[in-house]
Design a protein around this motif. Structure first.
Motif, PDB file in Angstrom:
ATOM      1  N   THR A  39       0.817  -1.207   0.000  1.00 24.58           N
ATOM      2  CA  THR A  39       0.000   0.000   0.000  1.00 24.58           C
ATOM      3  C   THR A  39       0.856   1.265   0.000  1.00 24.58           C
ATOM      4  N   ASP A  40       2.165   1.110   0.111  1.00 18.77           N
ATOM      5  CA  ASP A  40       3.069   2.260   0.145  1.00 18.77           C
ATOM      6  C   ASP A  40       2.981   3.031  -1.175  1.00 18.77           C
ATOM      7  N   PRO A  41       2.608   4.303  -1.128  1.00 23.78           N
ATOM      8  CA  PRO A  41       2.423   5.077  -2.357  1.00 23.78           C
ATOM      9  C   PRO A  41       3.685   5.161  -3.227  1.00 23.78           C
ATOM     10  N   GLU A  42       4.858   5.266  -2.607  1.00 23.73           N
ATOM     11  CA  GLU A  42       6.094   5.348  -3.388  1.00 23.73           C
ATOM     12  C   GLU A  42       6.371   4.040  -4.129  1.00 23.73           C
ATOM     13  N   LEU A  44       4.161   1.771  -4.998  1.00 22.58           N
ATOM     14  CA  LEU A  44       3.149   1.617  -6.045  1.00 22.58           C
ATOM     15  C   LEU A  44       3.446   2.520  -7.240  1.00 22.58           C
ATOM     16  N   ALA A  45       3.943   3.717  -6.984  1.00 20.42           N
ATOM     17  CA  ALA A  45       4.311   4.619  -8.079  1.00 20.42           C
ATOM     18  C   ALA A  45       5.478   4.048  -8.870  1.00 20.42           C
ATOM     19  N   ASP A  46       6.433   3.431  -8.179  1.00 18.98           N
ATOM     20  CA  ASP A  46       7.581   2.818  -8.859  1.00 18.98           C
ATOM     21  C   ASP A  46       7.147   1.668  -9.757  1.00 18.98           C
ATOM     22  N   GLY A  48       4.051   1.200 -11.060  1.00 23.24           N
ATOM     23  CA  GLY A  48       3.189   1.676 -12.142  1.00 23.24           C
ATOM     24  C   GLY A  48       1.824   1.022 -12.086  1.00 23.24           C
ATOM     25  N   PRO A  49       1.025   1.226 -13.134  1.00 23.61           N
ATOM     26  CA  PRO A  49      -0.344   0.708 -13.135  1.00 23.61           C
ATOM     27  C   PRO A  49      -0.379  -0.820 -12.974  1.00 23.61           C
TER      28      PRO A  49
END
Length: 76
Positions: A39-42, A44-46, A48-49
């Motif tokens: 659930t860590d936003p960083e 998940l951003a790494d 990608g979709p």
């Protein structure tokens, strides 16, 4: 498809066990991994979709090392 236990994180508490399973698929070799939902936003951003029907999970390295040992020993 059936799943067979391969390895469970030896340091996990009861009921919170990242686990690796082998499947009996005949069209390709696959594993099923049970782990903590990322659930860590960083992170998940790494990554990608994430396509619908998939999830990003975290499992301990020790569980993956078990699979490598099993593969090297020829237990497929």
């Amino acid at each position: 498809m059936r799943a067979r236990l391969l390895e469970k994180d030896p340091e996990s508490q009861v009921g919170q066990s990242p686990t690796l399973f082998a499947t009996d698929r005949t069209d390709r070799r696959t594993c099923i991994a049970q782990g903590w939902i990322v659930t860590d936003p960083e992170a998940l951003a790494d990554v990608g979709p994430v396509p619908e029907g998939e999830a990003i999970i975290e499992i301990p390295e020790e569980v993956l090392k078990y699979y490598v040992r099993r593969y090297q020993e020829g237990e497929h």
